[in-house]
Design a protein around this motif. Structure first.
Motif, PDB file in Angstrom:
ATOM      1  N   SER A 154     -31.532  20.038  12.500  1.00 20.28           N
ATOM      2  CA  SER A 154     -30.946  20.693  11.336  1.00 20.28           C
ATOM      3  C   SER A 154     -30.826  19.833   9.969  1.00 20.28           C
ATOM      4  CB  SER A 154     -29.400  20.809  11.865  1.00 20.28           C
ATOM      5  OG  SER A 154     -28.551  19.694  12.240  1.00 20.28           O
ATOM      6  N   MET A 161     -33.463  30.534   5.428  1.00 21.16           N
ATOM      7  CA  MET A 161     -33.095  29.963   6.651  1.00 21.16           C
ATOM      8  C   MET A 161     -32.420  30.811   7.519  1.00 21.16           C
ATOM      9  SD  MET A 161     -34.087  26.823   6.340  1.00 21.16           S
ATOM     10  CE  MET A 161     -35.496  27.446   5.356  1.00 21.16           C
ATOM     11  N   GLY A 173     -26.133  20.866   6.353  1.00 20.52           N
ATOM     12  CA  GLY A 173     -27.278  20.458   7.433  1.00 20.52           C
ATOM     13  C   GLY A 173     -26.700  19.153   8.362  1.00 20.52           C
ATOM     14  N   TYR A 202     -33.221  18.383   8.661  1.00 20.24           N
ATOM     15  CA  TYR A 202     -34.579  18.779   8.057  1.00 20.24           C
ATOM     16  C   TYR A 202     -34.309  20.356   7.462  1.00 20.24           C
ATOM     17  CZ  TYR A 202     -39.482  20.661   8.000  1.00 20.24           C
ATOM     18  OH  TYR A 202     -40.466  21.312   7.488  1.00 20.24           O
ATOM     19  N   TRP A 203     -33.634  21.208   8.175  1.00 22.43           N
ATOM     20  CA  TRP A 203     -33.428  22.494   7.743  1.00 22.43           C
ATOM     21  C   TRP A 203     -32.587  22.591   6.537  1.00 22.43           C
ATOM     22  CZ3 TRP A 203     -37.282  24.966   9.220  1.00 22.43           C
ATOM     23  CH2 TRP A 203     -37.738  25.090  10.434  1.00 22.43           C
ATOM     24  N   ARG A 219     -35.483  33.076   8.912  1.00 24.85           N
ATOM     25  CA  ARG A 219     -36.240  32.396   9.955  1.00 24.85           C
ATOM     26  C   ARG A 219     -35.689  32.305  11.341  1.00 24.85           C
ATOM     27  NH1 ARG A 219     -35.007  28.009  11.990  1.00 24.85           N
ATOM     28  NH2 ARG A 219     -33.362  27.656  10.415  1.00 24.85           N
ATOM     29  N   SER A 220     -34.180  31.923  11.189  1.00 22.00           N
ATOM     30  CA  SER A 220     -33.490  31.739  12.460  1.00 22.00           C
ATOM     31  C   SER A 220     -33.179  33.191  13.025  1.00 22.00           C
ATOM     32  CB  SER A 220     -32.028  30.896  12.066  1.00 22.00           C
ATOM     33  OG  SER A 220     -31.520  31.469  11.129  1.00 22.00           O
ATOM     34  N   SER A 231     -31.284  21.124  18.185  1.00 21.37           N
ATOM     35  CA  SER A 231     -30.644  21.742  16.921  1.00 21.37           C
ATOM     36  C   SER A 231     -30.317  20.547  15.949  1.00 21.37           C
ATOM     37  CB  SER A 231     -29.481  22.709  17.169  1.00 21.37           C
ATOM     38  OG  SER A 231     -29.316  23.112  15.884  1.00 21.37           O
ATOM     39  N   GLY A 262     -29.781  28.159  13.450  1.00 19.71           N
ATOM     40  CA  GLY A 262     -29.328  27.785  12.006  1.00 19.71           C
ATOM     41  C   GLY A 262     -28.750  29.024  11.250  1.00 19.71           C
ATOM     42  N   ALA A 307     -33.264  24.016   2.850  1.00 23.98           N
ATOM     43  CA  ALA A 307     -32.292  24.963   2.201  1.00 23.98           C
ATOM     44  C   ALA A 307     -31.865  24.660   1.019  1.00 23.98           C
ATOM     45  CB  ALA A 307     -31.051  25.109   3.040  1.00 23.98           C
ATOM     46  N   ARG A 317     -30.834  29.141   1.215  1.00 24.34           N
ATOM     47  CA  ARG A 317     -30.250  29.479   2.319  1.00 24.34           C
ATOM     48  C   ARG A 317     -30.877  30.578   3.023  1.00 24.34           C
ATOM     49  NH1 ARG A 317     -27.763  26.428  -2.122  1.00 24.34           N
ATOM     50  NH2 ARG A 317     -27.450  24.577  -0.993  1.00 24.34           N
TER      51      ARG A 317
END
Length: 412
Positions: free
Chosen positions: A63, A78, A341, A65-66, A81-82, A59, A114, A70, A75
């Motif tokens: 993170s 995200m 992030g 990258y996420w 997805r998570s 993670s 995330g 975002a 957000r």
């Protein structure tokens, strides 16, 4: 319907509550699951530490990258997805019988996680500035409340069924979080025309903000302090004489003690921080957490240990919400998704390192000495807050950000 930050706060609080509950139903009992369900008998402390930590290493690497995604796409995607990813992976854990396959699933959980950081970033970005510290303190009670309910559910399920069955409950409950994010969460302050940044540029920008870097370090220390004990508490309770068939339930009660303390005190710390400054609350929380850890060295009874964990939680409840509030004060709104992030990366690196180092320490020294090491580390962190004059730096960064935004407004 006009956007309401209070309604959004309630929706995201509920989502984080269910996500945290799902996590704490099964994860605190990994050492027992590895032993009873997956047949791990040798080096259980090390296996427990690695099983905890490997998810958070993955993670931490993903993170930033996420966070970049975002800020570009929002957000809320995200969260969706998570949420759905974690629901599927908890369900897969129910069918795993090999410890190495279990490690692979844990890595995937880290890569696709995330939900909680995305929810925190969403609250920070969609709440009025003067209400942000209070809102983040309220959000911290969501995770804490989940950490109360989850271990109790997990302990009861494990006692009457098995640790394996707890993963089914985790999958169903985190699915609720995903559905809440999909249908009820709203995102207002978001510019879809913004150009997506590169992670390398984000890190370079973050390094130029010394207050933010110090806060990232404190995030890591605070999280490491909690996680170094996570795989050891069930084993420590067994050392106290708790019967093995009730260890999960007893562990659930001990884990819940800190959560109850956080629910009680986090909103109060948020209100005090809004008046006196979050640097003051951070200092008090670290001092109280450090002393509370050291005192746990001297306790040998299960009930006394749970009471002391509760007292420690009353102080420690102010630490991470204060750090998050100071990050909001330090970072301009357009960078907050990426900032959180990076903050998640710091959290996850510490969450990865804590169980691994805790597992190694537990294998070579008495577990009660880990409490002393932990307490000393928190006291040193409290001195760092004062020595670095963190609250002054946060104030300077905030003033600079307000001046930059005012200058941008004049140009327009």
């Amino acid at each position: 319907m006009p956007f309401s930050w209070k309604r959004n706060l309630i929706v995201l609080w509920v989502g984080v509550f269910f996500c945290s509950t799902a996590y704490s139903i099964s994860i605190p009992f990994l050492s027992i699951f590895l032993s009873d369900q997956l047949g791990v008998s040798n080096h259980l402390e090390i296996w427990s530490g690695v099983s905890f930590g490997i998810t958070f290493l993955a993670s931490a690497l993903i993170s930033p990258y996420w966070g970049s995604l975002a800020d570009k796409y929002g957000r809320k995607p995200m969260l969706i997805r998570s949420g759905f990813s974690l629901a599927a992976l908890y369900l897969i854990n129910f069918f795993v019988h090999d410890p190495y396959v279990f490690l692979i699933v844990r890595i995937l959980q880290g890569l696709l996680a995330g939900f909680v950081p995305a929810a925190i970033a969403m609250v920070a970005t969609n709440t009025p500035e003067e209400k942000t510290g209070y809102a983040l303190s309220i959000m911290s009670t969501a995770g804490a409340t989940g950490s109360i309910i989850g271990p109790l559910i997990g302990g009861v399920v494990s006692y009457y069924s098995s640790n394996r069955s707890a993963f089914l409950f985790s999958a169903a409950i985190v699915l609720v979080s995903a559905l809440i994010a999909t249908f009820f969460a709203k995102e207002e302050n978001f510019d879809r025309s913004a150009k997506r940044s590169r992670v390398r540029d984000d890190i370079r920008e973050a390094r130029s903000n010394r207050a933010f870097i110090t806060l990232l370090l404190l995030t890591g220390i605070s999280t490491f302090s909690v996680m170094i004990l996570e795989p050891l508490l069930p084993i420590y309770l067994l050392d106290m004489g708790i019967a093995k068939n009730s260890a999960s339930l007893s562990s659930g009660i001990v884990f819940s003690a800190v959560g109850i303390a956080t629910v009680i005190m986090a909103p109060q710390w948020g209100r005090i921080g809004s008046r006196k400054g979050f640097g003051f609350i951070l200092f008090i929380g670290l001092i109280g957490g450090g002393i509370g850890n050291i005192l746990q060295y001297f306790v040998s009874g299960y009930v006394e240990f749970a009471i002391l964990r509760f007292a420690y939680g009353l102080f420690y409840a102010g630490v991470l919400p204060s750090v998050n509030a100071m990050i909001v004060q330090t970072i301009e709104p357009g960078f907050r998704g990426r900032a959180f992030g990076l903050n998640q990366a710091s959290t996850q690196l510490a969450t990865m390192a804590g169980p691994i180092i805790g597992g190694l320490l537990g294998a070579f020294i008495p577990i009660r000495w880990v409490f002393v090491i932990n307490g000393v580390m928190l006291l040193v962190a409290a001195l760092l807050v004062k020595a670095a004059k963190l609250e002054v730096k946060v104030g300077e960064a905030r003033s600079h950000g307000e001046g930059t935004e005012a200058g941008a407004g004049i140009k327009m």
